[in-house]
Write a protein that holds these residues in place. Structure first.
Motif, mmCIF file in Angstrom:
data_model
loop_
_atom_site.group_PDB
_atom_site.id
_atom_site.type_symbol
_atom_site.label_atom_id
_atom_site.label_comp_id
_atom_site.label_asym_id
_atom_site.label_seq_id
_atom_site.Cartn_x
_atom_site.Cartn_y
_atom_site.Cartn_z
ATOM 1 N N THR A 293 -31.992 -6.672 20.744
ATOM 2 C CA THR A 293 -32.181 -5.286 20.318
ATOM 3 C C THR A 293 -31.785 -4.242 21.363
ATOM 4 O O THR A 293 -31.052 -3.302 21.035
ATOM 5 N N PRO A 294 -32.214 -4.337 22.626
ATOM 6 C CA PRO A 294 -31.833 -3.290 23.581
ATOM 7 C C PRO A 294 -30.318 -3.163 23.724
ATOM 8 O O PRO A 294 -29.784 -2.047 23.764
ATOM 9 N N PHE B 192 -28.520 -1.281 20.693
ATOM 10 C CA PHE B 192 -28.487 0.177 20.737
ATOM 11 C C PHE B 192 -27.469 0.671 21.764
ATOM 12 O O PHE B 192 -26.803 1.695 21.535
ATOM 13 N N VAL C 46 -31.632 -5.046 14.053
ATOM 14 C CA VAL C 46 -32.511 -5.066 15.224
ATOM 15 C C VAL C 46 -33.963 -5.293 14.818
ATOM 16 O O VAL C 46 -34.354 -5.052 13.674
ATOM 17 N N PRO D 220 -37.357 -3.713 16.193
ATOM 18 C CA PRO D 220 -37.819 -2.687 17.126
ATOM 19 C C PRO D 220 -38.936 -3.196 18.025
ATOM 20 O O PRO D 220 -39.731 -4.046 17.624
ATOM 21 N N SER E 157 -37.796 0.601 22.094
ATOM 22 C CA SER E 157 -36.691 0.973 21.210
ATOM 23 C C SER E 157 -36.685 2.475 20.937
ATOM 24 O O SER E 157 -37.736 3.129 21.015
ATOM 25 N N GLU F 233 -37.969 -10.047 21.522
ATOM 26 C CA GLU F 233 -39.187 -9.478 20.953
ATOM 27 C C GLU F 233 -40.187 -10.561 20.560
ATOM 28 O O GLU F 233 -41.355 -10.260 20.262
#
Length: 303
Positions: free
Chosen positions: A130-131, A134, A147, A149, A153, A206
């Motif tokens: 996810t990071p 973005f 993604v 979150p 996020s 996550e």
């Protein structure tokens, strides 16, 4: 005239939290990023970064410049989409990124359907947590991201991104097929409180926060015996009896695996919320709109 590329560099510094991280995301050297920010500061006649400890922080002028920059980039994305919408079935490129299980279950089928509908279209896929997703959107190395979150996020109202719900991925408890709980039809998480747990590395995905948070909500702190992030490693560890694991349903288990998924009952329902994200305004592009429709259809079929 302000150079939009310099504004993009400043946006990357904000997103990544510093010059060095922004340089990695943009495939530049830290000195090149600093030079671009200094040039933008000279263009605007204000100070944009100040040193704080070993790093830097954005000034109030930088935050104001970014607020205007986010609106400029949104307008540009919408303008580009409006100009291109008059082409019939145009060739083009769509770049999709997402975490590993989303890539397998959602994005690869989406890519196949896109190319089937328009053989002239090129689709690029990229595995990323996810990071990084973005960061890839912001640096324009990806157009659409799937993604999960987390606490770090961007918020849903972040002016740089469009984010919308895609799928609530149900989480099951994974045990070996000879485990004392394996014959159960379902389980409450508190019933596994005395088990040895396998969890992801704290900084990897996550999944770590999800597992710890779920166990805490169920009223216990898990006794962690092993750390593993790769899905195949997790499956082998559970099969060998080294512990139990909270496994999302998007992750496929081989048919011959000696494993059992146990649905977890109780409230709150144990799921990981999956979002689809794109740069603000870019979802109006015909290619991305088509990708979004296909992706939502695939997700709905899974749910």
């Amino acid at each position: 005239m302000i150079d939009l590329r310099r504004l993009q560099v400043l946006r990357a510094v904000e997103q990544c939290g510093g010059v060095t991280a922004a340089a990695r995301a943009l495939h530049l050297t830290p000195s090149a990023v600093s030079q671009q920010v200094r040039a933008l500061a000279n263009d605007l006649g204000v100070e944009l970064l100040v040193h704080e400890g070993r790093g830097v922080k954005l000034t109030s002028a930088a935050h104001l410049a970014l607020r205007h920059a986010h609106e400029l980039f949104r307008q540009w994305e919408e303008a580009a989409a409006d100009i291109r919408k008059h082409e019939a079935n145009p060739p083009g490129t769509v770049r999709l990124c997402g975490f590993p299980s989303a890539l397998t279950a959602l994005l690869i089928p989406t890519a196949s359907a896109l190319q089937e509908s328009n053989p002239a279209m090129r689709v690029h896929l990229r595995e990323a947590e996810t990071p990084e997703c973005f960061e890839l959107l912001l640096s324009e190395e990806a157009d659409l991201a799937v993604v999960v979150p987390n606490a770090n996020s961007p918020t849903l109202d972040d002016p740089r991104f469009d984010q919308s719900p895609l799928l609530d991925d149900v989480i099951d408890l994974l045990v070996p097929d000879d485990h004392h709980l394996a014959e159960r039809d379902s389980i409450t998480l508190s019933e596994a409180a005395s088990e040895t747990w396998i969890v992801a590395e704290p900084t990897s995905t996550e999944q770590h926060a999800l597992a710890i948070g779920a166990c805490t909500t169920a009223g216990f702190r898990p006794r962690i015996g092993h750390y593993a992030t790769d899905w195949q490693t997790v499956l082998h560890l559970v099969t060998a009896g080294y512990g139990v694991y909270l496994l999302p349903r998007l992750v496929e288990i081989p048919a011959q695996a000696r494993l059992r998924r146990l649905p977890v009952t109780g409230k709150p329902r144990l799921v990981r919320r999956i979002l689809v994200a794109s740069r603000k305004g870019s979802r109006h592009h015909a290619h991305l709109a088509a990708a979004g429709r296909i992706l939502h259809g695939i997700a709905a079929a899974i749910a």
